[in-house]
Design a protein around this motif. Structure first.
Motif, short mmCIF file in Angstrom:
data_model
loop_
_atom_site.label_atom_id
_atom_site.label_comp_id
_atom_site.label_asym_id
_atom_site.label_seq_id
_atom_site.Cartn_x
_atom_site.Cartn_y
_atom_site.Cartn_z
N PRO A 127 0.79 -1.24 0.00
CA PRO A 127 0.00 0.00 0.00
C PRO A 127 0.82 1.28 0.00
CG PRO A 127 -0.05 -1.05 2.16
CD PRO A 127 0.63 -2.01 1.23
N LYS A 144 -4.49 2.69 0.83
CA LYS A 144 -5.16 1.39 0.98
C LYS A 144 -6.50 1.35 0.25
CE LYS A 144 -2.86 0.10 5.27
NZ LYS A 144 -3.01 -0.30 6.68
N ASP A 193 -6.55 -4.01 2.73
CA ASP A 193 -5.36 -3.34 3.23
C ASP A 193 -4.23 -3.30 2.20
OD1 ASP A 193 -6.33 -2.56 5.72
OD2 ASP A 193 -5.87 -4.49 6.63
#
Length: 311
Positions: free
Chosen positions: A226, A229, A271
């Motif tokens: 990430p 995210k 995530d």
């Protein structure tokens, strides 16, 4: 300057050291105080209300619900002095930003919306693009902070809502760039053209810009660590759809992106970087039907939970 900072996520952790290095003093509150432990020079605050004892407050809370819970439901704004300037750097709904403006005006506090374009790595270099809207005199007073944090401040009007909608629209465009890369790579690959070769061509010619280059490499290499995210990206595409709905504006491409993002969330990619939704193929059995105007956070006026800190 003395700065109160509310909400120290990945972007806050990148911004605060830049402010400290420039000689500013930062006192910060976060739901998880341990997040501040490895930020030397930062005073830890016990409550978000304590941040408003400073002359300048920067809030970088995750979403509408967090802002409502931390700043509105718990009365933190009432602690501010009349000379306080509150800089909201979060990406929020235009409805909530309008509500915040009304409340700040009633309390005599200046409100500046200043969401940014750039991932945390860009913030750590002080190279953000800052989208600023609010009273001109207030922006002028905090411009030295913006000069430290960004390479350019874009003044977009005197209503904080104007910067808010600019950020939402810009993020919507980034998601559509990711979608276009995913579709174009799939087409090229099905005809035997290596995605890496195709991506290099288009990101060095027709679309030679950071978003296409960064996310094109993510897609080609299937690496989605990430920068921003995916679950936050879904929040932003929902904000765009929710902002368009009362205006009667159809956003068909945004609906496609929303569907792909929801499928990626269902596959546990929330995530990962928001470009990870490119790995979900159209027609995948896990892809839900588009659900325009679905929002994971309550809209203004929805009941908030009792006062518990949220970063």
């Amino acid at each position: 300057m003395n700065i109160g900072f509310i909400g120290v996520g990945s972007m806050g952790r990148a911004i605060i050291p830049v402010l400290l290095a420039a000689g500013h003093r930062v006192a910060a509150w976060n739901r998880s105080p341990e997040t501040l432990a490895d930020l030397p020079g930062v005073q830890t605050l016990a409550t978000p209300a304590a941040a408003f004892e400073q002359a300048i407050v920067i809030s970088l809370l995750a979403d509408d619900h967090a802002v409502r819970e931390v700043l509105l439901t718990c009365g933190a704004l009432e602690m501010a002095g009349k000379s306080c300037i509150h800089i909201v750097m979060s990406t929020l709904s235009p409805q909530l930003m309008s509500e915040l403006q009304t409340q700040h005006h009633a309390l005599g506090i200046a409100l500046v919306a200043a969401p940014v374009l750039g991932v945390p790595a860009v913030a750590a270099r002080g190279e953000l693009n800052i989208l600023a809207a609010g009273p001109n005199d207030a922006i002028t007073q905090v411009q030295p902070l913006f000069d430290v944090l960004g390479k350019k401040t874009w003044r977009l009007g005197e209503r904080p809502q104007q910067a808010c909608i600019a950020k939402i629209a810009a993020n919507m465009m980034i998601t559509q760039a990711i979608e276009s890369l995913a579709e174009a790579n799939a087409l090229a690959e099905h005809y035997g053209l290596a995605p890496a070769a195709f991506t290099e061509v288009v990101t060095q010619t027709l679309f030679a810009c950071p978003s296409y280059q960064r996310y094109g490499q993510n897609i080609v290499n299937r690496r989605y660590e990430p920068g921003f995210k995916l679950h936050l990206g879904l929040k932003d595409i929902n904000l765009a759809l929710n902002a368009a709905a009362p205006q009667g504006l159809p956003l068909p491409a945004a609906n496609v992106v929303q569907s792909r993002m929801m499928a990626a969330m269902a596959q546990g990619l929330g995530d990962k970087d928001w470009s990870a939704f490119a790995s979900v193929r159209p027609g995948d059995s896990t892809t839900p039907a588009p659900a325009a105007h679905t929002s994971p956070t309550p809209l203004p006026g929805s009941p908030a939970r009792p006062c518990s800190p949220v970063d």
